[in-house]
Design a protein around this motif. Structure first.
Motif, PDB file in Angstrom:
ATOM      1  N   PHE A  69      59.919  50.029  54.757  1.00 31.26           N
ATOM      2  CA  PHE A  69      59.643  49.022  53.732  1.00 31.26           C
ATOM      3  C   PHE A  69      60.210  49.412  52.365  1.00 31.26           C
ATOM      4  CE2 PHE A  69      56.384  47.791  56.868  1.00 31.26           C
ATOM      5  CZ  PHE A  69      56.694  46.435  56.961  1.00 31.26           C
ATOM      6  N   PHE A  95      63.576  47.930  51.847  1.00 30.19           N
ATOM      7  CA  PHE A  95      63.596  46.555  51.361  1.00 30.19           C
ATOM      8  C   PHE A  95      63.499  46.528  49.834  1.00 30.19           C
ATOM      9  CE2 PHE A  95      62.588  45.802  55.759  1.00 30.19           C
ATOM     10  CZ  PHE A  95      63.100  44.539  56.040  1.00 30.19           C
ATOM     11  N   THR A 145      62.169  41.744  41.138  1.00 29.93           N
ATOM     12  CA  THR A 145      62.451  41.137  42.443  1.00 29.93           C
ATOM     13  C   THR A 145      61.641  39.851  42.621  1.00 29.93           C
ATOM     14  OG1 THR A 145      62.898  43.316  43.414  1.00 29.93           O
ATOM     15  CG2 THR A 145      62.441  41.516  44.936  1.00 29.93           C
ATOM     16  N   PHE A 197      64.977  36.800  51.752  1.00 32.14           N
ATOM     17  CA  PHE A 197      64.081  37.393  52.748  1.00 32.14           C
ATOM     18  C   PHE A 197      63.742  38.837  52.389  1.00 32.14           C
ATOM     19  CE2 PHE A 197      63.747  40.091  56.569  1.00 32.14           C
ATOM     20  CZ  PHE A 197      62.555  39.589  57.097  1.00 32.14           C
ATOM     21  N   VAL A 198      64.770  39.610  52.079  1.00 27.57           N
ATOM     22  CA  VAL A 198      64.566  41.014  51.714  1.00 27.57           C
ATOM     23  C   VAL A 198      63.696  41.117  50.467  1.00 27.57           C
ATOM     24  CG1 VAL A 198      65.722  43.125  50.906  1.00 27.57           C
ATOM     25  CG2 VAL A 198      66.690  41.823  52.808  1.00 27.57           C
ATOM     26  N   TRP A 213      61.387  38.981  49.304  1.00 28.26           N
ATOM     27  CA  TRP A 213      59.987  38.657  49.578  1.00 28.26           C
ATOM     28  C   TRP A 213      59.278  39.784  50.325  1.00 28.26           C
ATOM     29  CZ3 TRP A 213      56.934  35.785  47.095  1.00 28.26           C
ATOM     30  CH2 TRP A 213      57.343  34.580  46.516  1.00 28.26           C
ATOM     31  N   VAL A 214      59.958  40.401  51.279  1.00 24.20           N
ATOM     32  CA  VAL A 214      59.350  41.532  51.991  1.00 24.20           C
ATOM     33  C   VAL A 214      59.041  42.658  51.008  1.00 24.20           C
ATOM     34  CG1 VAL A 214      59.709  43.330  53.737  1.00 24.20           C
ATOM     35  CG2 VAL A 214      60.423  40.975  54.206  1.00 24.20           C
ATOM     36  N   ALA A 215      59.961  42.922  50.093  1.00 23.24           N
ATOM     37  CA  ALA A 215      59.758  43.979  49.093  1.00 23.24           C
ATOM     38  C   ALA A 215      58.538  43.686  48.223  1.00 23.24           C
ATOM     39  CB  ALA A 215      61.009  44.106  48.222  1.00 23.24           C
ATOM     40  N   SER A 258      66.676  45.314  47.342  1.00 23.70           N
ATOM     41  CA  SER A 258      66.481  44.261  46.342  1.00 23.70           C
ATOM     42  C   SER A 258      66.852  44.752  44.949  1.00 23.70           C
ATOM     43  CB  SER A 258      65.029  43.781  46.353  1.00 23.70           C
ATOM     44  OG  SER A 258      64.693  43.208  47.594  1.00 23.70           O
ATOM     45  N   LEU A 317      55.949  41.714  48.872  1.00 22.03           N
ATOM     46  CA  LEU A 317      54.709  41.754  49.661  1.00 22.03           C
ATOM     47  C   LEU A 317      54.316  43.188  49.992  1.00 22.03           C
ATOM     48  CD1 LEU A 317      55.307  38.713  52.036  1.00 22.03           C
ATOM     49  CD2 LEU A 317      53.706  38.854  50.109  1.00 22.03           C
ATOM     50  N   TRP A 318      55.293  44.053  50.212  1.00 23.95           N
ATOM     51  CA  TRP A 318      54.982  45.461  50.502  1.00 23.95           C
ATOM     52  C   TRP A 318      54.344  46.132  49.279  1.00 23.95           C
ATOM     53  CZ3 TRP A 318      53.645  48.709  53.939  1.00 23.95           C
ATOM     54  CH2 TRP A 318      53.731  50.088  53.723  1.00 23.95           C
ATOM     55  N   THR A 375      50.873  45.041  48.933  1.00 24.56           N
ATOM     56  CA  THR A 375      50.032  45.669  49.959  1.00 24.56           C
ATOM     57  C   THR A 375      49.638  47.087  49.574  1.00 24.56           C
ATOM     58  OG1 THR A 375      51.072  44.357  51.717  1.00 24.56           O
ATOM     59  CG2 THR A 375      49.920  46.367  52.391  1.00 24.56           C
TER      60      THR A 375
END
Length: 523
Positions: free
Chosen positions: A85, A88, A435, A459-460, A462-464, A92, A466-467, A470
């Protein structure tokens, strides 16, 4: 990933006309003069980020955390999860860095991506989270070295059971101050010297990891089985937490703390040749190589672990410092003395020293850029550049503030841990903000640079985001039960306090005068 062929790197002559470096040209397009010495290669840029990530620093410092919360399973698999993660997040950042290769890095990106209305506030909050996070990182790195020196002295004088010298907290803070002072001195040298130190640091980290990951399990008379290393989950943590998923996520801190600091490649953009390409490459290569090398180090050291409880015991020779105990006992059990283990700790100490040196370098460039845009008190002082094109005042300010942050350890380790918690969560929040603006407010307006993610960009991103959201929640969870004033996880207090201060200062006065990055070239 897309790659657009474009301007020539370096200063060359074309039909008798000098063509300036592509990073220099892009900096001018963004409205800034070239004031720093643009002399770093892509290797030097990578080396600085790799030195701050510093596998030997992060894993060594928090190996206790990994062993306590889940043990081998958490460290071996948690490292890969955090690394996956983190890629990602890094990708970004690299894409944005390619478009905006300035020393300001994250806060400049936020200003450009958030738009005219939100840009100043976005720049303000990102910049302060970034710069305070960096100061906290330097504090934690150099304090970790000071603590390791204490352990080395303890073991060299006989260990805890042999009546060895156990330095007081005042001696440790003295070590910390001396280390920071030396880092400030070295960072006062021309950037060519810093390039040399960075390259040497990268080589030391890689070679040091390979030597230790092979040597320690080889020397250890008893070795852990593959089943233990890849399947054993330690639930005997002594902190009242028994849920395996809960234990696992707490153990991720070791990995995520280590895999940070790669924004240094962005902050060195104005001193890097072809920074619109080489800055992004520095970020990505530092993360990728760190993931690979770090996993090998975790495996190698864990194969020398046979008794977790004794390694974590505060009554062992190293006073509970897990890796120091592993190194020391591996040699002592085979050769009758632990001198070899102490030498191995010296290898780690040198790596941590280089890590702190690079961290001060990155801190000072962020301070230089932020003050160039008038965001700091006495900005004209910190923005000053000497005859060697080094932001000398920013260097010393970074060292002094990091030392002041460490002084909280004299009052309470709880207070110090709260301060240091900003090093991971605060810094990652700063990583995620630009980002977030890229995938929302600037979704349709962002102009990609030579390094870009093409159709995978959103996509990359958003994953970054959200990680980071988290881990911000996970690392704010209680780490020990029952919860008391001494066991409370003060991370949300520290990070929340910083958020309140930054937003409060914005509402009270900064919104009236801070307009975001200020160009110093008339466009």
């Amino acid at each position: 990933m897309g790659y657009q062929e474009g301007e020539s790197e370096g200063n060359v002559a074309l039909q008798g006309i000098a063509v300036i470096d592509s990073g220099h040209a892009r900096l001018n397009e963004l409205g800034y003069k070239q004031e720093l010495n643009r002399n770093l290669s892509v290797l030097s840029n990578f080396a600085l980020s790799f030195s701050i990530i510093s596998i030997l620093t992060g894993i060594t410092t928090l190996y206790n955390t990994g062993l306590t919360y889940g043990g081998p399973v958490t460290m071996v698999y948690g490292w890969l999860i955090a690394g996956f993660f983190t890629m990602f997040v890094g990708l970004s950042m690299a894409e944005i860095c390619s478009s905006y290769p300035t020393s300001g890095g994250l806060y400049y990106w936020s200003a450009m991506l958030a738009g005219k209305n939100w840009g100043p506030f976005a720049s303000w909050i990102t910049g302060w989270f970034n710069i305070v996070g960096q100061w906290a990182v330097t504090t934690s790195i150099d304090f970790s070295l000071a603590q390791l020196l204490q352990v080395i002295i303890l073991l060299s004088t006989g260990g805890k059971h042999g009546g060895g010298y156990n330095a007081s907290k005042y001696v440790v803070i003295g070590f910390h101050g001396g280390i920071l002072f030396s880092h400030a001195i070295l960072n006062s040298l021309p950037v060519t010297w810093l390039s040399l130190f960075g390259t040497l640091s990268a080589a030391w980290n890689v070679l040091g990891v390979f030597v230790l990951m092979i040597l320690i399990p080889t020397v250890a008379p008893k070795k852990a089985s593959a089943e233990f290393v890849f399947e054993h989950f330690n639930t005997d943590n002594g902190v009242g937490i028994h849920s395996k998923p809960y234990i696992f996520v707490l153990g991720l801190l070791m990995s995520q703390y280590t895999l940070s600091g790669y924004d240094a490649s962005a902050h060195m953009s104005e001193e890097t040749k072809g920074a619109d390409k080489n800055g992004p490459y520095g970020i990505i290569s530092a993360i990728v190589i760190s993931i690979i090398v770090g996993w090998g180090y975790i495996l190698g050291i864990t194969f020398a672990v046979t008794d977790i409880s004794s390694i974590l015991s505060k009554d062992n020779d190293a006073g509970g410092y897990a890796i120091a105990e592993i190194f020391y006992q591996s040699f002592k059990s085979r050769y009758g003395n632990g001198t070899g283990g102490i030498i191995c700790l010296g290898v780690v100490a040198v790596a941590i020293y280089f890590c702190g040196l690079s961290s001060v370098t990155s801190n000072s460039r962020m301070t230089y850029a932020f003050s160039r845009d008038g965001a700091m008190p006495l900005s004209k002082v910190w923005h000053n550049v000497n005859k060697n094109e080094v932001p000398l005042n920013a260097v010393w300010l970074s060292a002094i503030i990091s030392f002041c942050m460490a002084l909280t350890s004299l009052v309470s380790l709880v207070a110090f841990q709260a301060m240091v918690s900003i090093a991971t969560i605060g810094l990652y929040i700063a990583y995620a903000l630009p980002t977030l603006f890229r995938v929302t407010l600037a979704r349709r307006t962002f102009v990609q640079g030579p390094f870009n993610l093409g159709k995978f960009s959103l996509f990359v991103g958003w994953v970054a985001v959200l990680w980071v959201a988290t881990i911000t929640v996970l690392f704010s969870l209680p780490v020990e039960y029952p919860i008391t004033k001494d066991t409370l996880n003060y991370t949300p207090v520290a990070v929340g306090g910083l958020f309140v201060l930054v937003c409060g200062s914005w509402l009270i006065h900064a919104r009236h005068w801070f307009k975001g990055p200020v160009a110093n070239i008339k466009m």
